[in-house]
Scaffold this motif. Structure first.
Motif: not given
Lengths: 94, 853
Positions: B83-88
């Motif tokens: 899953v994508v790290h939202p802050e990046f």
């Protein structure tokens, strides 16, 4: 004459009028380029490196006004006058 | 305490690689639960004993430490799908847009690449000399095709927070990760990455670190139920969905279901990092409260920085309501017994004070010792049971923490602490009552009053700090304002009224009263009687004036209309003392010529005497004091009538368009400024009439004129006329179309129709006038509210910008980096605090404060 007062308190003449502009106006402090020797002296006096002085941009209108062609790392002396005293201020060209 | 003199050279922030997360993990968390039925932690659960211990008595399964000694250990969750790290997400978008989806090369032709590398080489050489690193950010122009492999480039977009699109088609995180993995280290360097520490695919998570339990402790409620931390709740959600996703994949569920679960996992991970992401609903408790997840812990006013680090709370401090006490010195503070019993001062035991220290320990009452710290570091509570034992063990070098006593040095503070005089150094005086007492003369610098204000008191714990506070912060060293050099801590209000009446005309006292007046201020020598056998108020006041001082100064009131105060060789010969004399001339002269201590004595003694004489004189106001005589009434009516006619004449001129315009103004502007000047002119005339009509027997006028309280404007409004009301410094002009109220004609510009109040408060206002007054009153109320809020925030920013500046010995102003801000302090090296009427004092050459201490 067409001029405006900059945020820093200096007066900026329009390019056309540069020659007719009086450098003796009390709001314009005298800018001087220091020689390498003078620069060393100043840095020694304050016991600092040139990065620890305040900065001035290479294309600063103050330098243009006094016809100073400075390169990065040069030190400019600004002679300031206040109602209560006068003193020298120094800036490093960036 | 241990000190380290190591300096932090640099801090590198980077990304965790999946291997690093697994390496630092103590346990793989697989069970979405915490405790079993028996109340024991589940192995592989979120409070696995490998993650550290928070219950007393248990041992950590990783390091073997107990509650105090185990620092806690990270675990990890293996995510089934990345899953994508939202802050990046933004950084990922930048990388995607700069690289080719097929060959993963950076989108630059060979020519551009060489050019860029050249430039970087130069930059690096420069940086080596400047010891600075600057990442090079590329600005890649839109291209149709990849310059390396010729692949047509898709349009990449990001739907916040975490969904990426390639030509309007979703890129799954797996594909995303493959793309990012394919980018070469060399290309990454050009994009501003340092591939050893941060590769972009690490921002697409395959493993999630689980923080130690110490970070997310569970709370046991009174009922015995356990309540878990918000982070634990969120982690439970993540594991649960992760597990379901795994099972669905293994069971061969349809792609649609898998993608749904995958998206749900993405949602939980996103809210785990930041629960305030735009475009997604916040994860909530059953009660509806939004969860406080990682970002929320750090950010904002209630975050770690502003709440816990900048706003740390301190020991050895007290806070209560303040109340006035004119009998204590200005540098004292009255402390209640209850506070004194709790606050302590450490005293090191020496051969010379060991008996005293023993008496503190053995004391049943006050003063007593609360704690004793032995040289080996043991801290012992002193009470009836332990004190004999402590007395035996007491040696030279022990520290006795004794209760607060008279004469101790403390800091006293009132918020908001807007300037340095909001926090001053006082001497303790134990007093009855449950409030802090302070001399009303020091209200001004603290901006304190006694309508329920509370203030803080801090007891310093080292001798050095006490000495420093005594020299720098003692009240008498702060009498002059560092801003303008005038006295800030001065007699005011009743002191001035008292001094005025005492020195007024030929007021005199008999010997008994004179003795009393001297004794209250602590002087036991009586001056020679100057009115036969009686003492004039002037001669009694003169004892506070330095013997060598002589001057004449014009005063505002007595003898009316303009008088003069004459002081010769320290004796007040003529005139009555007013504010200018009592709270500026005298204290400032004494401060400059006799030092802070003498000024303190002057303030203490003179304020006591003047208050005493005012008490005898008596001072009160009644409604009658505002009832003006008929002659003055007529004068007032004439002034107002004349003013009204002048305004009307102007309005007619304006309507006829014959009004002559003032330079740089329109017709309407001219009218308004001229009307304003007429009305203010009328007010000045009214002021004169009122003063003359009431004379100096009227307390309201006296108090206004001598500068003790209020202004003459207040008297005028009460006895003559309310005057012009204004909103935003203009005559009233809002309300109905072309008129203020329905009581006036459309377009009426006269005084009455635009907010001038002709009646006074004594006789009562007309209903329209009451409304005008309310309009003006609300305007000034709003203005003060807005001003405090705005200037408060401005001040906060200014303080943070200037907090590290200091004046060095060579009079340069430098910051923490010892970079120069000013080559000469203030441009003139002058200290405004010590400047007096045109005479300036250099910061370096002024008399040092230490001489007077």
């Amino acid at each position: 004459m067409d001029y405006k007062i900059t945020a820093a308190g200096g007066i900026l003449a329009k390019k056309k009028d540069e020659k007719t502009f009086s450098l003796e106006h009390f709001l314009i402090p005298v800018h001087e380029l220091l020689s390498d020797e003078q620069k060393k002296e100043v840095l020694l006096k304050f016991n600092i490196t040139e990065e620890q002085l305040p900065k001035i941009k290479k294309n600063d209108p103050g330098l243009k006004l006094f016809n100073i062609k400075a390169k990065q790392g040069d030190v400019i002396r600004i002679k300031r006058k206040d109602p209560t005293g006068s003193y020298d201020y120094y800036r490093t060209v960036i | 305490m241990e000190f380290t003199d190591k300096k932090i050279g640099r801090i590198r922030f980077s990304l965790f690689s999946p291997e690093m997360i697994r390496n630092m993990s103590a346990v793989n968390i697989t069970v979405p639960d915490t405790y079993n039925e028996d109340g024991y932690p589940i192995e592989g659960g979120l409070v696995d004993p490998h993650l550290g211990v928070i219950d007393p008595g248990l041992k950590c399964k990783t390091c073997g430490g107990r509650m105090g000694s185990c620092p806690g250990h990270f675990g990890h969750i293996e995510l089934v799908r990345p899953v994508v790290h939202p802050e990046f997400a933004k950084i990922i978008l930048y990388v995607l847009r700069s690289t080719c989806p097929k060959c993963h090369h950076i989108l630059l032709s060979q020519k551009d690449l060489d050019k860029l590398k050249d430039q970087i080489d130069k930059e690096e050489r420069k940086q080596a000399s400047l010891e600075k690193q600057r990442p090079i950010k590329l600005n890649i122009r839109k291209m149709a095709k990849c310059p390396v492999c010729g692949e047509p480039l898709p349009e990449i977009s990001l739907l916040r927070p975490t969904t990426f699109y390639k030509n309007k088609q979703v890129i799954l995180p797996i594909e995303l990760r493959e793309w990012l993995e394919g980018i070469s280290n060399e290309d990454l360097k050009l994009l501003g990455f340092d591939p050893i520490y941060a590769r972009p695919e690490w921002a697409v998570l395959t493993v999630l670190p689980v923080p130690p339990v110490n970070v997310r402790p569970s709370i046991t409620l009174e009922s015995g139920d356990r309540s878990e931390d918000d982070l634990t709740h969120k982690l439970v959600d993540i594991i649960r969905i992760n597990k379901r996703l795994d099972e669905s994949i293994n069971a061969g569920a349809p792609q649609l279901i898998i993608e749904d679960l995958w998206e749900l996992l993405q949602y939980h991970v996103t809210t785990y990092f930041n629960n305030e992401m735009p475009n997604i609903p916040a994860a909530r408790h059953r009660s509806g409260r939004a969860l406080k997840t990682l970002t929320q812990r750090i950010k904002g006013k209630e975050g770690r920085f502003r709440y816990n680090l900048t706003g740390k709370r301190v020991n050895f401090s007290a806070r209560t309501v303040v109340s006035p006490d004119t009998h204590i010195s200005i540098d004292e503070v009255g402390v209640p017994q209850e506070v004194a019993n709790e606050l302590t001062v450490p005293v090191v035991v020496t051969p010379w004070n060991i008996e005293l220290c023993k008496s503190y320990i053995m004391s049943d009452g006050y003063p007593k010792a609360n704690y004793v710290i032995l040289p080996d570091g043991h801290r012992l509570r002193v009470n009836e049971k332990t004190r004999d034992d402590i007395l035996m063990r007491l040696v030279i070098g022990s520290v006795v923490e004794r209760t607060l006593m008279n004469g101790d040095i403390v800091l006293f503070n009132r918020q908001p602490s807007l300037h340095r005089i909001s926090m001053m150094c006082h001497e303790v005086r134990i007093m009855p009552g449950k409030t802090f007492k302070l001399n009303p003369i020091v209200c001004a610098p603290y901006n304190a009053d006694f309508d329920g204000d509370e203030m803080n008191l801090h007891v310093m714990q080292t001798i050095e700090s006490r000495v420093e506070a005594m020299i720098l912060m003692k009240v008498h060293n702060q009498i002059l304002s560092p801003r303008h050099g005038h006295a800030l801590i001065t007699p005011d209000e009743d002191n001035i009224t008292g001094a005025f009446y005492q020195t007024f005309a030929d007021n005199s006292y008999d010997k008994e009263d004179a003795c009393h007046l001297m004794a209250v201020s602590g002087i036991y020598d009586l001056p020679k009687p100057d009115k036969k056998d009686r003492f004039s108020g002037k001669i009694l006041f003169s004892v506070f004036i330095p013997k060598e001082l002589s001057f004449k100064e014009r005063t505002k009131f007595y003898p009316y209309p303009e008088g003069e105060v004459v002081i010769k060789n320290g004796v007040l010969l003529e005139g009555a003392v007013e504010k200018k004399i009592f709270s500026s001339r005298l204290p400032e002269y004494i401060f400059h010529h006799h030092g802070p201590e003498a000024t303190k004595e002057f303030l203490n003694m003179s304020s006591k005497q003047t208050l005493c004489s005012l008490t005898w004189e008596g001072f009160s106001l009644s409604l009658r004091n505002y009832e003006i005589d008929d002659a003055s009434k007529k004068k007032i009516a004439i002034i107002l009538d004349k003013m009204k006619r002048e305004v009307d004449a102007l309005v007619i001129k304006y309507k006829n368009k014959t009004l002559e315009r003032l330079p740089g103004m329109g017709m309407r502007e001219t009218l308004e400024t001229m009307v304003m000047s007429i009305t203010s002119n009328a007010r000045n005339k009214l002021e004169k009439v009122v003063t003359e009509g009431f004379g100096y027997n009227n307390p309201s006028v006296v108090v206004g004129k001598i500068g003790a309280r209020g202004s003459l404007l207040n008297t005028v409004q009460m006895s003559a006329a309310g005057g012009q009301q204004s909103v935003r410094n203009k005559r009233l002009n809002r309300g109905y179309l072309h008129r203020l109220l329905p009581h006036f004609k459309n377009g009426d510009l006269g005084a009455e129709a635009r907010g001038f109040i002709f009646n006074n408060f004594f006789n009562g206002l007309k209903p329209t006038e009451v409304f005008f007054q309310a309009m003006g009153g609300r305007d000034s109320l709003v203005n003060t509210a807005i001003r405090t809020a705005r200037s408060g925030y401005m001040q906060r920013r200014l303080i943070h910008a200037l907090e590290d500046l200091t004046v060095k010995k060579d009079l340069t102003v430098r910051d923490a980096n010892s970079s120069i801000i000013q080559t000469v302090f203030g441009g003139d090296k002058q200290d405004p605090m010590y400047a007096q009427a045109g005479i300036y004092v250099d910061v370096a050459t002024r008399k040092d404060d230490t001489e007077t201490v």
